[in-house]
Design a protein around this motif. Structure first.
Motif, mmCIF file in Angstrom:
data_model
loop_
_atom_site.group_PDB
_atom_site.id
_atom_site.type_symbol
_atom_site.label_atom_id
_atom_site.label_comp_id
_atom_site.label_asym_id
_atom_site.label_seq_id
_atom_site.Cartn_x
_atom_site.Cartn_y
_atom_site.Cartn_z
ATOM 1 N N VAL A 48 53.906 11.564 26.158
ATOM 2 C CA VAL A 48 52.988 12.700 26.131
ATOM 3 C C VAL A 48 52.417 12.823 24.724
ATOM 4 C CG1 VAL A 48 52.750 15.190 26.449
ATOM 5 C CG2 VAL A 48 54.323 13.900 27.903
ATOM 6 N N ILE A 49 51.107 13.014 24.638
ATOM 7 C CA ILE A 49 50.472 13.202 23.332
ATOM 8 C C ILE A 49 50.872 14.562 22.767
ATOM 9 C CG2 ILE A 49 48.292 13.406 22.087
ATOM 10 C CD1 ILE A 49 48.719 10.614 23.104
ATOM 11 N N ILE A 50 51.544 14.568 21.619
ATOM 12 C CA ILE A 50 51.881 15.827 20.945
ATOM 13 C C ILE A 50 50.674 16.318 20.148
ATOM 14 C CG2 ILE A 50 53.383 16.930 19.243
ATOM 15 C CD1 ILE A 50 54.806 16.184 21.801
ATOM 16 N N ARG A 51 50.099 15.408 19.348
ATOM 17 C CA ARG A 51 48.921 15.787 18.559
ATOM 18 C C ARG A 51 48.308 14.541 17.951
ATOM 19 N NH1 ARG A 51 53.237 16.801 15.111
ATOM 20 N NH2 ARG A 51 53.096 15.709 13.100
ATOM 21 N N TYR A 52 47.038 14.639 17.598
ATOM 22 C CA TYR A 52 46.387 13.642 16.753
ATOM 23 C C TYR A 52 46.374 14.195 15.340
ATOM 24 C CZ TYR A 52 44.690 10.671 20.563
ATOM 25 O OH TYR A 52 44.606 9.798 21.619
ATOM 26 N N ASP A 53 46.712 13.356 14.364
ATOM 27 C CA ASP A 53 46.737 13.784 12.965
ATOM 28 C C ASP A 53 45.439 13.483 12.232
ATOM 29 O OD1 ASP A 53 49.288 14.842 13.111
ATOM 30 O OD2 ASP A 53 50.279 12.967 12.545
ATOM 31 N N VAL A 54 44.453 12.958 12.954
ATOM 32 C CA VAL A 54 43.153 12.636 12.354
ATOM 33 C C VAL A 54 42.049 13.111 13.283
ATOM 34 C CG1 VAL A 54 44.006 10.617 11.084
ATOM 35 C CG2 VAL A 54 43.194 10.347 13.430
ATOM 36 N N LYS A 55 40.820 13.113 12.766
ATOM 37 C CA LYS A 55 39.635 13.439 13.560
ATOM 38 C C LYS A 55 38.707 12.234 13.558
ATOM 39 C CE LYS A 55 38.384 16.912 11.019
ATOM 40 N NZ LYS A 55 39.429 16.849 9.989
ATOM 41 N N VAL A 56 37.831 12.179 14.534
ATOM 42 C CA VAL A 56 36.836 11.110 14.569
ATOM 43 C C VAL A 56 36.000 11.192 13.290
ATOM 44 C CG1 VAL A 56 34.773 10.250 15.734
ATOM 45 C CG2 VAL A 56 36.740 11.008 17.082
ATOM 46 N N GLY A 57 35.825 10.062 12.639
ATOM 47 C CA GLY A 57 35.068 10.012 11.390
ATOM 48 C C GLY A 57 35.929 9.996 10.149
ATOM 49 N N ASP A 58 37.223 10.337 10.280
ATOM 50 C CA ASP A 58 38.124 10.324 9.123
ATOM 51 C C ASP A 58 38.339 8.894 8.631
ATOM 52 O OD1 ASP A 58 38.400 13.023 9.305
ATOM 53 O OD2 ASP A 58 40.509 13.017 9.951
ATOM 54 N N THR A 59 38.496 8.756 7.333
ATOM 55 C CA THR A 59 38.860 7.468 6.746
ATOM 56 C C THR A 59 40.377 7.411 6.600
ATOM 57 O OG1 THR A 59 36.767 7.334 5.540
ATOM 58 C CG2 THR A 59 38.578 5.952 4.753
ATOM 59 N N VAL A 60 40.981 6.323 7.053
ATOM 60 C CA VAL A 60 42.437 6.202 7.021
ATOM 61 C C VAL A 60 42.837 4.905 6.340
ATOM 62 C CG1 VAL A 60 42.741 7.578 9.098
ATOM 63 C CG2 VAL A 60 42.508 5.101 9.300
ATOM 64 N N LYS A 61 44.099 4.899 5.845
ATOM 65 C CA LYS A 61 44.680 3.699 5.273
ATOM 66 C C LYS A 61 45.713 3.144 6.252
ATOM 67 C CE LYS A 61 46.401 5.643 1.637
ATOM 68 N NZ LYS A 61 46.126 7.047 1.962
ATOM 69 N N ALA A 62 46.034 1.873 6.104
ATOM 70 C CA ALA A 62 47.088 1.279 6.928
ATOM 71 C C ALA A 62 48.380 2.056 6.729
ATOM 72 C CB ALA A 62 47.292 -0.185 6.562
ATOM 73 N N GLY A 63 49.014 2.428 7.832
ATOM 74 C CA GLY A 63 50.256 3.178 7.765
ATOM 75 C C GLY A 63 50.092 4.667 7.903
ATOM 76 N N ASP A 64 48.861 5.185 7.791
ATOM 77 C CA ASP A 64 48.639 6.622 7.984
ATOM 78 C C ASP A 64 48.920 7.002 9.429
ATOM 79 O OD1 ASP A 64 47.887 6.890 5.377
ATOM 80 O OD2 ASP A 64 45.740 7.159 5.767
ATOM 81 N N SER A 65 49.440 8.207 9.626
ATOM 82 C CA SER A 65 49.724 8.686 10.979
ATOM 83 C C SER A 65 48.421 8.960 11.733
ATOM 84 C CB SER A 65 50.561 9.968 10.928
ATOM 85 O OG SER A 65 50.703 10.518 12.222
ATOM 86 N N ILE A 66 48.305 8.376 12.919
ATOM 87 C CA ILE A 66 47.133 8.599 13.757
ATOM 88 C C ILE A 66 47.438 9.580 14.872
ATOM 89 C CG2 ILE A 66 45.441 7.511 15.293
ATOM 90 C CD1 ILE A 66 45.138 6.765 12.354
ATOM 91 N N LYS A 90 37.682 3.547 9.478
ATOM 92 C CA LYS A 90 37.201 4.857 9.906
ATOM 93 C C LYS A 90 37.576 5.071 11.370
ATOM 94 C CE LYS A 90 33.421 6.433 8.240
ATOM 95 N NZ LYS A 90 32.010 6.699 7.871
ATOM 96 N N VAL A 91 38.048 6.286 11.687
ATOM 97 C CA VAL A 91 38.433 6.602 13.060
ATOM 98 C C VAL A 91 37.177 6.660 13.926
ATOM 99 C CG1 VAL A 91 39.555 8.251 14.594
ATOM 100 C CG2 VAL A 91 40.462 7.868 12.281
#
Length: 621
Positions: free
Chosen positions: A561-579, A598-599
């Motif tokens: 079950v999806i608890i939450r997304y830790d990012v939004k569409v358009g966010d820039t992320v690094k390898a290892g960041d929580s998605i 970019k997400v």
């Protein structure tokens, strides 16, 4: 009455089916036999707690608070007992003191008389809030010590007789009405039981109970030696729900002690009658039994030390992840993870914490995926482990942890803010009593989904399982017999691993039959009624997204079950960041970005059920 008469706590309606059938027994199957069980003369009957709360809401679509209410009316003469995981209550993390106080009081109100309380790391500070609430409710507090080993037998530098006697002495001084030694994995050898109970009886004045699973095959011998040493109470189950990863059966013990000073006084004919009922309804739950081995015992438990309920859950979870063939790798990984995490006793929730981390290490690489509960544990939110945590593992687990990278050393619950006011606010307009609020407080995601379904605000979640009837079992058996003789038409075949799955259509029913080729012969291995689509784990169908060259796709590693997304569409992320945080295998699992970028898309929303390999998110370069 015989002065030394042995008292019996019956576990059939809780730990019996939790150990054998992944806690799936329904209240409707308990009601017909409860009045007869009330006549048996058990010292107490464990009917609630442990995994029953989670399973009733998640899979059975039952209100967990109804079970003790119903059983108390049907068994007014027998003390009803529950298993309370200390500050964890019936969940998998420590809850704030106000939640503990409210939960214990409401449990007493709905019919619980005896609270067996344990702590997964034997940190006595985690008993304080629960014990205070039990005393306030004027109920019996049976404080338990989780039995564990680091050697094949009792002894060594950590888990020795002195360790358990010291812990029992502390719990007695705290106000325990009785003491339980909780051997959840069946590790206690008969002679060790004798020596330990003898040592305890020299210093402990309150009654002593022994709880030991049958997993290793030593259970009945261990109970008998404990009886000889003077134990006051032992835990057993009726024969159909005993043995394997459950508990010693009561019937042979009654006969073995007849005419001795420990004679139980129980009526063997009545016990036989009770057993006949459970024998009759047990086939409804056969799909949840561990059928990976022929042996009734698992001597490997002396190595991997997994408690009975965890074995059936591990099998179920690996099967969901399509990786049951890797269970031996998980057994090998478990002792390694346990040592790295401070050698805690393997009892809920540490059995889940260690067990699921071992599963994830096997499936995804060592500590590549770490659940939120593992992070909380290493930080100290479950209490002080019996031995130090491996510093290298601690560093990996706590890297970037939101509470900090240095573990706490004080009482774990002191680091928690009160939770009940927030739970009441979150359930405003849904909850109708304190039980509903507590259901949400303990399990915000699955609990809320249950409450919405309970009051008609949403359909039951996809995880809810269709109840089987004895007529369903009869049809399955008839269909299996036809498959074996080749008298089946309309087969739709799917090949999966070494087993071929056939859809078999019989009248208005659809069955999935697993068939394995052995020495050139096709042998049926399983049969499941899949007529109801809702009985399967059906995920929400997300909108289709275009995958461009270079896009990184993030699939679900397992159903959940999806608890939450830790990012939004358009966010820039690094390898290892929580998605995304996915609740799977009863743990909150952080799914990291495999690469920077970019997400581009988030394919689900919080609360959605997903299947293994469903696309969760897309990251563009």
């Amino acid at each position: 009455m015989i002065k030394s008469r042995l008292k019996i706590c019956d576990l059939t309606l809780r730990d019996g089916h939790q150990s054998l059938f992944a806690t799936r027994m329904r209240t409707s199957d308990m009601e017909p036999i409860a009045p007869e069980m009330n006549k048996a003369g058990f010292y107490s009957m464990e009917v609630w707690g442990g995994a029953t709360f989670d399973v009733t809401t998640r899979f059975l679509n039952e209100d967990p608070w109804d079970r003790p209410r119903i059983l108390k009316k049907l068994m007014p003469d027998t003390p009803l007992q529950m298993l309370l995981r200390g500050q964890n209550l019936v969940g998998y993390r420590n809850y704030a003191d106000d939640v503990v106080a409210a939960f214990v009081q409401h449990s007493a109100d709905v019919g619980i008389d005896v609270f067996r309380v344990f702590d997964a790391v034997n940190d006595e500070r985690n008993f304080e809030a629960g014990l205070k609430a039990i005393k306030k409710a004027k109920k019996h507090a049976q404080l338990a010590i989780s039995y564990s080993l680091t050697e094949p037998r009792l002894g060594g530098p950590l888990y020795n007789i002195e360790y358990f006697v010291n812990k029992a002495t502390i719990l007695q001084k705290m106000g325990a009405d009785s003491i339980c030694i909780k051997d959840m994995a069946g590790l206690m050898a008969p002679e060790d039981a004798y020596d330990l109970i003898k040592a305890l009886k020299k210093v402990i004045k309150v009654p002593i109970c022994l709880h030991s699973h049958y997993t290793s095959g030593m259970g009945s011998m261990t109970l008998l030696k404990a009886v000889e040493a003077g134990v006051d109470i032992v835990d057993t189950a009726l024969a159909p729900f005993a043995l394997r990863s459950s508990h010693p059966a009561i019937e042979p013990l009654v006969v073995a002690l007849q005419g001795t000073k420990w004679d139980t006084g129980l009526d063997l004919n009545l016990l036989f009658k009770l057993g006949e009922y459970f024998e009759k309804i047990a086939p409804k739950y056969r799909d949840f039994m561990d059928n990976t081995r022929m042996s009734v015992i698992d001597t490997g438990v002396l190595i991997h030390q997994i408690p009975g309920g965890m074995i059936s859950n591990l099998v179920s979870q690996l099967r969901e992840a399509g990786a049951l063939d890797r269970i031996n790798e998980v057994y090998e990984e478990l002792p390694r993870v346990r040592k790295e995490l401070g050698n805690p006793p393997l009892v809920t929730p540490t059995s889940q914490i260690v067990g699921i981390q071992a599963v994830q290490n096997v499936l995804f690489g060592r500590y590549k995926m770490i659940s939120g509960q593992v992070k909380d544990y290493v930080y100290g939110l479950y209490g002080k482990p019996p031995a130090p945590i491996d510093p290298d593992v601690q560093k990996i687990v706590l890297k970037g942890y939101e509470r900090g990278e240095t573990p706490i050393t004080g009482r774990a619950a002191d680091a928690l803010e009160p939770e009940m006011a927030k739970a009441e606010e979150a359930t405003r307009g849904i909850a109708r009593d304190i039980g509903d609020v507590l259901t949400y407080a303990l399990y915000p995601t699955t609990g809320l989904a249950f409450l919405k379904a309970k009051y008609g605000q949403a359909p039951p979640p996809p995880s809810v399982e269709k109840a089987k009837t004895l007529e369903d079992i009869k049809r399955e058996d008839e269909m299996m017999a036809k498959v074996k003789t080749g008298k089946v038409k309309d087969l739709v075949s799917e090949k999966k691993f070494k087993v071929r799955s056939f859809k078999v259509y019989m009248e208005d029913q659809v069955y999935s039959v697993g068939v394995e080729e052995v020495d050139g012969h096709m042998l049926p291995t399983s049969v499941t009624n899949v007529t109801s689509v809702s009985a399967q784990m059906v995920s929400v169908q997300p909108a289709k997204h275009e995958i461009a060259p270079g896009d990184e796709q993030i699939p679900a590693p397992m159903p959940g079950v999806i608890i939450r997304y830790d990012v939004k569409v358009g966010d820039t992320v690094k390898a290892g960041d929580s998605i995304v945080v996915l609740e799977a295998m009863k743990m909150d699992n952080t799914i990291p970005a495999p690469a920077g970028g970019k997400v581009k898309a988030l394919c689900f929303k919080a609360g959605d059920h997903v299947n293994r390999n469903d696309l969760l998110a897309i990251i563009s370069p």
